[in-house]
Design a protein around this motif. Structure first.
Motif, PDB file in Angstrom:
ATOM      1  N   LYS A   1     -21.029  30.199  24.370  1.00 50.72           N
ATOM      2  CA  LYS A   1     -21.909  30.085  23.278  1.00 50.72           C
ATOM      3  C   LYS A   1     -23.007  28.897  23.697  1.00 50.72           C
TER       4      LYS A   1
ATOM      5  N   GLY B   1     -21.684  35.226  16.673  1.00 55.21           N
ATOM      6  CA  GLY B   1     -21.785  34.261  15.235  1.00 55.21           C
ATOM      7  C   GLY B   1     -22.426  32.959  15.583  1.00 55.21           C
TER       8      GLY B   1
ATOM      9  N   GLU C   1     -15.005  33.336  24.508  1.00 53.14           N
ATOM     10  CA  GLU C   1     -16.473  33.305  24.093  1.00 53.14           C
ATOM     11  C   GLU C   1     -17.424  32.483  24.848  1.00 53.14           C
TER      12      GLU C   1
ATOM     13  N   GLU D   1     -18.823  34.800  11.917  1.00 50.44           N
ATOM     14  CA  GLU D   1     -19.047  35.674  13.120  1.00 50.44           C
ATOM     15  C   GLU D   1     -19.224  37.270  12.357  1.00 50.44           C
TER      16      GLU D   1
ATOM     17  N   ALA E   1     -18.131  40.631  19.228  1.00 48.61           N
ATOM     18  CA  ALA E   1     -18.806  40.125  17.834  1.00 48.61           C
ATOM     19  C   ALA E   1     -19.784  38.784  18.386  1.00 48.61           C
TER      20      ALA E   1
END
Length: 217
Positions: free
Chosen positions: A53, A113, A51, A130, A111
């Motif tokens: 972010k 989130g 991920e 998410e 996904a």
């Protein structure tokens, strides 16, 4: 799919060009993370996630992720069914039975989130949510496969107990919603230990309870 890849590129670019030291500035920080763990349900299985972010404000991050999960769904039922053989001039109905023990799912997830940090310190607890899509395939684990050895000229001749189609397992695209809690533990100036629990609703597959451990930097 292209939209999610675009999100990752945007997150990367914002981190590369950000020269701000103010943590409250929009998109002023970027982190990249790897996590892996297990599904703590009767199905068992495991997951790995990657991920990226960036921050919206000082204690809220927006993220995008891709992941892979292996999910085992325990079954335990017997199927009695029929088939039709059409080879050259041989056209017959045949019957068989088998036990369905388990369904193995290979799930690829994508996904987006949010992370909300309750406190930001050396130990930083957070709440996550998410949503996204699952792309999956499955394999049915069978046993006690039995063929009666008999054939029938017409459908009407088949014994009633065998006039069933096998239960259909959905292969439609699945969406996901996840909600969880976790904490970051600062290991150094730029690296954190990340531990989280995530409940994930997976349409058409199996809902999971995941314990994940990893790092972000």
């Amino acid at each position: 799919m292209k939209n999610f890849i675009g999100i990752f590129l945007i997150l990367f670019c914002t981190s590369s060009f950000s020269q701000e030291n103010d943590n409250n500035k929009l998109f002023s920080q970027f982190k990249f993370g790897f996590l892996a763990g297990v599904n703590i349900t009767k199905f068992a299985g495991g997951s790995v996630l990657i991920e990226g972010k960036t921050n919206l404000i000082s204690n809220i991050n927006i993220k995008a992720l891709i992941g892979y999960s292996k999910i085992y769904k325990k079954e335990g039922y017997n199927v009695k069914t029929y088939g039709f053989i059409d080879i050259d001039n041989f056209q017959k109905y045949v019957t068989s039975s088998y036990d369905v023990n388990r369904i193995d799912y290979d799930v690829f997830q994508i996904a987006v989130g949010f992370e909300y940090f309750i406190v930001k310190d050396r130990l930083s607890p957070y709440i996550i949510s998410e949503a996204g899509y699952n792309y999956y395939s499955f394999h049915i684990q069978e046993s006690n496969i039995y063929s009666s050895g008999r054939d029938y000229d017409t459908y009407d001749e088949i014994p009633a107990e065998y006039k069933n189609k096998p239960p259909k397992i959905s292969n439609e695209t699945s969406y996901l919603f996840g909600l969880g809690i976790g904490t970051n533990y600062k290991l150094g100036s730029a690296i954190n230990l990340d531990i989280r629990y995530l409940y994930q609703f997976n349409k058409n597959i199996v809902n999971t309870h995941q314990i994940l451990v990893g790092i972000n930097f």
